[in-house]
Design a protein around this motif. Structure first.
Motif, PDB file in Angstrom:
ATOM      1  N   GLN A  72       0.851  -1.182   0.000  1.00  0.00           N
ATOM      2  CA  GLN A  72       0.000   0.000   0.000  1.00  0.00           C
ATOM      3  C   GLN A  72       0.890   1.237   0.000  1.00  0.00           C
ATOM      4  N   PHE A  73       0.571   2.171  -0.873  1.00  0.00           N
ATOM      5  CA  PHE A  73       1.380   3.376  -1.024  1.00  0.00           C
ATOM      6  C   PHE A  73       0.656   4.585  -0.436  1.00  0.00           C
ATOM      7  N   TYR A  74       1.310   5.191   0.548  1.00  0.00           N
ATOM      8  CA  TYR A  74       0.877   6.493   1.066  1.00  0.00           C
ATOM      9  C   TYR A  74       1.842   7.485   0.446  1.00  0.00           C
ATOM     10  N   ALA A  75       1.396   8.183  -0.594  1.00  0.00           N
ATOM     11  CA  ALA A  75       2.331   8.945  -1.418  1.00  0.00           C
ATOM     12  C   ALA A  75       1.684  10.208  -1.965  1.00  0.00           C
ATOM     13  N   PRO A  76       2.459  11.294  -2.089  1.00  0.00           N
ATOM     14  CA  PRO A  76       1.935  12.480  -2.775  1.00  0.00           C
ATOM     15  C   PRO A  76       1.695  12.156  -4.243  1.00  0.00           C
ATOM     16  N   GLY A  77       0.724  12.832  -4.829  1.00  0.00           N
ATOM     17  CA  GLY A  77       0.356  12.539  -6.207  1.00  0.00           C
ATOM     18  C   GLY A  77       1.486  12.707  -7.206  1.00  0.00           C
ATOM     19  N   TRP A  78       2.360  13.657  -6.962  1.00  0.00           N
ATOM     20  CA  TRP A  78       3.443  13.859  -7.933  1.00  0.00           C
ATOM     21  C   TRP A  78       4.449  12.715  -7.888  1.00  0.00           C
ATOM     22  N   GLU A 112      -4.512  19.179  -7.502  1.00  0.00           N
ATOM     23  CA  GLU A 112      -4.231  20.261  -8.443  1.00  0.00           C
ATOM     24  C   GLU A 112      -3.205  21.225  -7.862  1.00  0.00           C
ATOM     25  N   GLU A 113      -3.268  21.403  -6.536  1.00  0.00           N
ATOM     26  CA  GLU A 113      -2.338  22.328  -5.886  1.00  0.00           C
ATOM     27  C   GLU A 113      -0.884  21.897  -6.040  1.00  0.00           C
ATOM     28  N   ASP A 114      -0.670  20.611  -6.271  1.00  0.00           N
ATOM     29  CA  ASP A 114       0.683  20.088  -6.449  1.00  0.00           C
ATOM     30  C   ASP A 114       1.086  19.990  -7.921  1.00  0.00           C
ATOM     31  N   GLY A 115       0.263  20.564  -8.783  1.00  0.00           N
ATOM     32  CA  GLY A 115       0.616  20.597 -10.200  1.00  0.00           C
ATOM     33  C   GLY A 115       0.173  19.389 -11.001  1.00  0.00           C
ATOM     34  N   ALA A 156     -10.317  17.279  -1.558  1.00  0.00           N
ATOM     35  CA  ALA A 156     -11.183  18.445  -1.774  1.00  0.00           C
ATOM     36  C   ALA A 156     -10.671  19.669  -1.035  1.00  0.00           C
ATOM     37  N   LYS A 157     -10.066  19.446   0.135  1.00  0.00           N
ATOM     38  CA  LYS A 157      -9.621  20.530   1.012  1.00  0.00           C
ATOM     39  C   LYS A 157     -10.798  21.475   1.262  1.00  0.00           C
ATOM     40  N   HIS A 158     -10.749  22.711   0.771  1.00  0.00           N
ATOM     41  CA  HIS A 158     -11.797  23.682   1.069  1.00  0.00           C
ATOM     42  C   HIS A 158     -12.807  23.818  -0.074  1.00  0.00           C
ATOM     43  N   ARG A 159     -12.757  22.909  -1.044  1.00  0.00           N
ATOM     44  CA  ARG A 159     -13.613  23.049  -2.223  1.00  0.00           C
ATOM     45  C   ARG A 159     -14.937  22.304  -2.099  1.00  0.00           C
ATOM     46  N   GLY A 160     -15.079  21.459  -1.099  1.00  0.00           N
ATOM     47  CA  GLY A 160     -16.303  20.676  -0.957  1.00  0.00           C
ATOM     48  C   GLY A 160     -16.197  19.343  -1.674  1.00  0.00           C
TER      49      GLY A 160
END
Length: 292
Positions: free
Chosen positions: A158-164, A190-193, A222-226
């Protein structure tokens, strides 16, 4: 200087949880939750990212009854690092309705691994956030070594990894023969490009490789986007390979344990209106992957 840890909030009252809006299938499974115990018994890592959550096994078992869940998978949290004692003790307490995903040091002896397997462990979690600063080739070599260990035990990764990091690994992961799960829908922020093209490549990996994706922690995406912002991604994942998708609550929702786990479960009803697909995601797929 160590970062100031996030302060974990008290647990939400069970009486305030949303109830499922769809018929829960038999043996429904939550494949991603964490368990915490008394600090005097289970010490945390030197510099945890958050304070001790109120995530007791006893509370979770009561919540399962409210939501119609019958099985669950305990995932080792970063709070305890590679000290899996709390997880293993919880597996013994829960019995056959539970499975575990450990974090471990390379070189862990075979006797320990076999004991973990007997307790219900079926996977190793690789924290690629902690290794995100390494060259991609070094991360690939690490994954290869851990995959070889899993092959002997019949476990998966199982990978716990940032999307980039996930994006950079996709060509390599296409050739990995050990089954692996990527947490939190691939964590392609999206925030990470990350782009729509990156996500399409991830869906290709899901359809054609040994990849599984976990519908978990939509609030981290989603963070603050809902939650509406996550829906197109979730629906695309379910549509691409419904037989390789699983659902996890991410309970106790660190650091905000006031979150409504029932509301998170009900998102699945927005992501698919097919009862057979819900049964696959909640019951059939976890049973196959975790050897229930």
């Amino acid at each position: 200087m160590a970062e100031t840890p996030l302060v974990s909030t008290p647990m939400r009252d069970l009486a305030t949880l949303s109830r499922p809006v769809f018929a829960m299938p038999d043996k429904a499974c939550d494949v991603h939750m964490h368990v915490f115990g008394p600090a005097e018994r289970y010490p945390c890592v030197a510099h945890p990212h958050y304070t001790l959550p109120d995530g007791k096994l006893s509370h979770y078992l009561k919540m399962m009854q409210v939501l119609g869940l019958q099985r669950f998978v305990i995932v080792q949290p970063s709070y305890y690092g590679t000290d899996n004692r709390c997880l293993i003790d919880a597996l013994h307490a829960a019995g056959p309705i539970a499975r575990g995903v450990v974090m471990m040091e390379e070189g862990t002896d075979a006797k320990t691994l076999d004991a973990w397997h007997g307790a219900g462990v079926r996977a190793v979690r690789l924290d690629l956030f902690a290794r995100s600063g390494l060259p991609t080739a070094e991360i690939e070599a690490y994954i290869t070594r851990m995959a070889e260990l899993c092959e002997r035990l019949g476990w998966h990764l199982q990978f716990y990894a940032p999307g980039w990091v996930v994006r950079n690994l996709i060509p390599f992961l296409a050739d990995v023969r050990t089954e692996f799960v990527i947490d939190h829908m691939g964590y392609m922020l999206e925030e990470d490009g990350l782009t729509a093209e990156d996500f399409e490549r991830l869906l290709g990996l899901l359809k054609d490789g040994q990849c599984w994706l976990k519908l978990s922690a939509p609030y981290r995406i989603a963070k603050h986007r809902g939650y509406e912002a996550v829906e197109p991604m979730a629906r695309a994942i379910v549509s691409a390979a419904p037989d390789k998708v699983i659902w996890g609550s991410d309970w106790p929702h660190i650091p905000d344990s006031t979150r409504d786990t029932g509301e998170l479960l009900n998102l699945l009803d927005r992501w698919t209106d097919d009862a057979r697909v819900k049964q696959a995601i909640l019951s059939d797929n976890p049973a196959r992957l975790f050897d229930f």
